[in-house]
Design a protein around this motif. Structure first.
Motif, mmCIF file in Angstrom:
data_model
loop_
_atom_site.group_PDB
_atom_site.id
_atom_site.type_symbol
_atom_site.label_atom_id
_atom_site.label_comp_id
_atom_site.label_asym_id
_atom_site.label_seq_id
_atom_site.Cartn_x
_atom_site.Cartn_y
_atom_site.Cartn_z
ATOM 1 N N GLU A 1 0.828 -1.091 -0.014
ATOM 2 C CA GLU A 1 0.053 0.069 -0.001
ATOM 3 C C GLU A 1 0.899 1.374 -0.073
ATOM 4 O OE1 GLU A 1 -3.131 0.182 2.655
ATOM 5 O OE2 GLU A 1 -3.854 -1.703 2.132
ATOM 6 N N LYS A 2 1.870 1.276 0.753
ATOM 7 C CA LYS A 2 2.649 2.313 0.757
ATOM 8 C C LYS A 2 3.463 2.394 -0.615
ATOM 9 C CE LYS A 2 4.856 5.603 3.084
ATOM 10 N NZ LYS A 2 3.962 6.710 3.341
ATOM 11 N N VAL A 3 3.871 1.443 -1.141
ATOM 12 C CA VAL A 3 4.605 1.490 -2.572
ATOM 13 C C VAL A 3 3.745 2.276 -3.438
ATOM 14 C CG1 VAL A 3 5.287 0.022 -4.318
ATOM 15 C CG2 VAL A 3 5.892 -0.556 -1.840
ATOM 16 N N GLY B 1 9.509 -8.464 -9.603
ATOM 17 C CA GLY B 1 9.230 -7.174 -10.354
ATOM 18 C C GLY B 1 7.811 -7.572 -11.057
ATOM 19 N N MET B 2 7.491 -8.747 -11.658
ATOM 20 C CA MET B 2 6.449 -9.047 -12.405
ATOM 21 C C MET B 2 4.995 -8.970 -11.329
ATOM 22 S SD MET B 2 6.477 -9.046 -15.415
ATOM 23 C CE MET B 2 5.053 -9.834 -15.802
ATOM 24 N N VAL B 3 5.315 -9.359 -9.978
ATOM 25 C CA VAL B 3 4.394 -9.132 -9.133
ATOM 26 C C VAL B 3 3.954 -7.932 -8.815
ATOM 27 C CG1 VAL B 3 3.752 -10.175 -6.593
ATOM 28 C CG2 VAL B 3 5.208 -11.611 -8.254
ATOM 29 N N LEU B 4 4.908 -7.189 -8.544
ATOM 30 C CA LEU B 4 4.794 -5.640 -8.317
ATOM 31 C C LEU B 4 4.046 -5.127 -9.254
ATOM 32 C CD1 LEU B 4 8.093 -4.683 -7.015
ATOM 33 C CD2 LEU B 4 5.914 -4.415 -5.578
ATOM 34 N N GLU B 5 4.438 -5.272 -10.538
ATOM 35 C CA GLU B 5 3.916 -4.713 -11.739
ATOM 36 C C GLU B 5 2.208 -4.814 -11.742
ATOM 37 O OE1 GLU B 5 5.480 -5.512 -15.650
ATOM 38 O OE2 GLU B 5 3.559 -6.137 -16.396
ATOM 39 N N LYS B 6 1.775 -6.078 -11.533
ATOM 40 C CA LYS B 6 0.463 -6.571 -11.561
ATOM 41 C C LYS B 6 -0.411 -5.744 -10.207
ATOM 42 C CE LYS B 6 0.434 -10.642 -14.268
ATOM 43 N NZ LYS B 6 1.868 -10.915 -14.414
ATOM 44 N N GLU B 7 0.518 -5.840 -9.292
ATOM 45 C CA GLU B 7 -0.270 -5.298 -7.716
ATOM 46 C C GLU B 7 -0.531 -3.705 -8.041
ATOM 47 O OE1 GLU B 7 -1.367 -6.282 -4.932
ATOM 48 O OE2 GLU B 7 -1.545 -8.391 -6.010
ATOM 49 N N ILE B 8 0.746 -2.925 -8.847
ATOM 50 C CA ILE B 8 0.664 -1.607 -8.890
ATOM 51 C C ILE B 8 -0.588 -1.227 -9.955
ATOM 52 C CG2 ILE B 8 2.121 0.393 -9.901
ATOM 53 C CD1 ILE B 8 4.340 -0.846 -8.603
ATOM 54 N N GLU B 9 -0.618 -2.129 -11.112
ATOM 55 C CA GLU B 9 -1.574 -1.731 -12.061
ATOM 56 C C GLU B 9 -3.045 -2.055 -11.422
ATOM 57 O OE1 GLU B 9 -1.123 -3.999 -15.846
ATOM 58 O OE2 GLU B 9 0.030 -2.375 -16.204
ATOM 59 N N LYS B 10 -3.145 -2.986 -10.603
ATOM 60 C CA LYS B 10 -4.640 -3.162 -9.999
ATOM 61 C C LYS B 10 -4.930 -2.239 -9.159
ATOM 62 C CE LYS B 10 -5.118 -6.695 -6.914
ATOM 63 N NZ LYS B 10 -4.711 -8.100 -6.525
ATOM 64 N N ARG B 11 -3.893 -1.871 -8.032
ATOM 65 C CA ARG B 11 -4.397 -0.929 -7.037
ATOM 66 C C ARG B 11 -4.338 0.554 -7.486
ATOM 67 N NH1 ARG B 11 -2.635 -3.322 -1.641
ATOM 68 N NH2 ARG B 11 -2.512 -5.357 -1.920
ATOM 69 N N THR B 12 -3.585 0.884 -8.473
ATOM 70 C CA THR B 12 -3.353 2.383 -8.800
ATOM 71 C C THR B 12 -3.861 2.473 -10.239
ATOM 72 O OG1 THR B 12 -1.346 2.316 -9.976
ATOM 73 C CG2 THR B 12 -1.117 2.589 -7.851
ATOM 74 N N GLY B 13 -4.266 1.782 -10.973
ATOM 75 C CA GLY B 13 -4.984 1.866 -12.178
ATOM 76 C C GLY B 13 -4.039 2.623 -13.359
#
Ligand code: F6P
Length: 341
Positions: A199-201, A249-261
């Motif tokens: 969430e902080k990221v 990195g790929m895990v973060l990519e998906k989470e960031i897209e999902k959470r921030t749009g």
């Protein structure tokens, strides 16, 4: 003396510079003879050798990789591995070994020393996580490769208004991410020593977009989410019991897209960080390690490792380097946090 030389574990820029310095000084100053062992500990286990004289080390100073080959073979994990090493050293008339490697290779060297093998260690790893030395060679090259990649990613990130994630090596320690991230002006740096809060990221990512800049996130391959915040897949183990990493990195990519749009993309630098020619600093450090390692052998100072302390090369007990890993100190990470978001 007749001295065996081997390089073990993941290769890294500067290995050839060590080999060259050992042989050049060993032959010209001390009059020793050398035998190259192939592919890490597999060489002495299976008696795989190659000639190693002044002729063989000509021109190798700027060359990446290792002319001796490397592997992650662990003699203590195979039946009769240690006995085979002892028998082959005897048959080949080897008086001493120089083992150039990281935590695993030098861990084996430490145990072989306890078995009475005459061994001196040289610390290498791009991860810079070996204790008892200020720096290992290979690290500076890896940091420069990663920094150049970050510099390039800034411009494409801005053009496309994307978050770009750079995954760098660093299994247990975040030294490459920290140094390259700071040098490249990253907006978030994630390292194994500090479990991250997704969430902080995402807050950092969003605040960066709000200031009309595209965020660059640098993540160590060994970085993990704080407990209970995200799920990661399990990976295969190697012969030292390490999980094969890669994928955060790929895990973060998906989470960031999902959470921030926002759109996100990942670049995994992988072995590019370990390949190619060493920087001037790594050539300098590797060469000095080699010069001091052959001095230690000549003095019969078995069970020691050469180590950088300030600007001096010291000798330390091999065990000091391998019992604990040198992790990023929280206060160094805190310095970098000023630039997050
Ligand atoms: O040598 C250390 C290292 O580069 C780590 O940073 C990385 O996790 C590992 O090696 C990769 O090993 P391999 O090349 O065997 O996959």
């Amino acid at each position: 003396m007749r001295i065996g030389v081997l390089t073990g574990g993941g290769d890294c820029p500067g290995l050839n510079a060590v080999i060259r310095a050992v042989v050049r000084k060993g032959v010209s100053v001390y009059g020793h003879e050398f035998v190259g062992f192939r592919d890490g500990w597999r060489g002495p286990i299976d008696g795989l050798t190659s000639p190693l004289g002044v002729q063989e080390v000509r021109g190798i100073l700027p060359r990446g990789g290792t002319i001796l080959g490397s592997s992650r073979t662990n003699p203590f994990k195979m039946d009769g591995g240690v006995e085979k090493i002892e028998a082959n050293l005897k048959d080949l008339g080897i008086d001493a070994l120089i083992a150039i490697g990281g935590e695993d290779t030098l861990g084996v060297a430490t145990k072989l020393h306890e078995h009475g093998v005459h061994v001196v260690g040289v610390p290498k790893t791009i991860d810079n996580d070996l204790n008892a030395t200020d720096f290992t060679f290979g690290f500076d090259t890896a940091v420069n490769v990663a920094m150049e990649a970050i510099d390039r990613l800034h411009t494409t990130a801005e053009s496309h208004h994307r978050a770009l994630i750079v995954e760098v090596m660093g299994r247990h320690a975040g030294w490459i991410a920290l140094h390259a991230g700071m040098a490249g002006g990253a907006n978030v740096i994630l390292i194994p020593e500090v479990p991250f809060d997704i969430e902080k990221v995402c807050e950092y990512v969003e605040s960066r977009f709000e200031s009309h800049y595209s965020p660059i996130l640098v993540v160590s391959e060994g970085a993990t989410p704080a407990e209970g915040t995200m799920v990661l897949a399990d990976g295969e183990l190697d012969s030292f019991g390490h999980v094969r990493l890669g994928g955060i990195g790929m895990v973060l990519e998906k989470e960031i897209e999902k959470r921030t749009g926002k759109e996100a993309r990942t670049t995994v630098l992988g072995h590019i960080q370990r390949g190619g020619t060493p920087t001037a600093r790594d050539r300098w450090l590797a060469t000095r390690f080699g010069l001091h390692a052959i001095d230690a052998v000549n003095d019969g100072d078995w069970g020691t490792m050469v180590a950088l302390r300030g600007t001096e090369i010291d000798r330390v007990p091999l065990g000091d380097a391998t019992t604990v890993l040198k992790l990023v100190d929280p206060h160094l990470y805190a310095e970098a946090e000023v630039f997050f978001g």
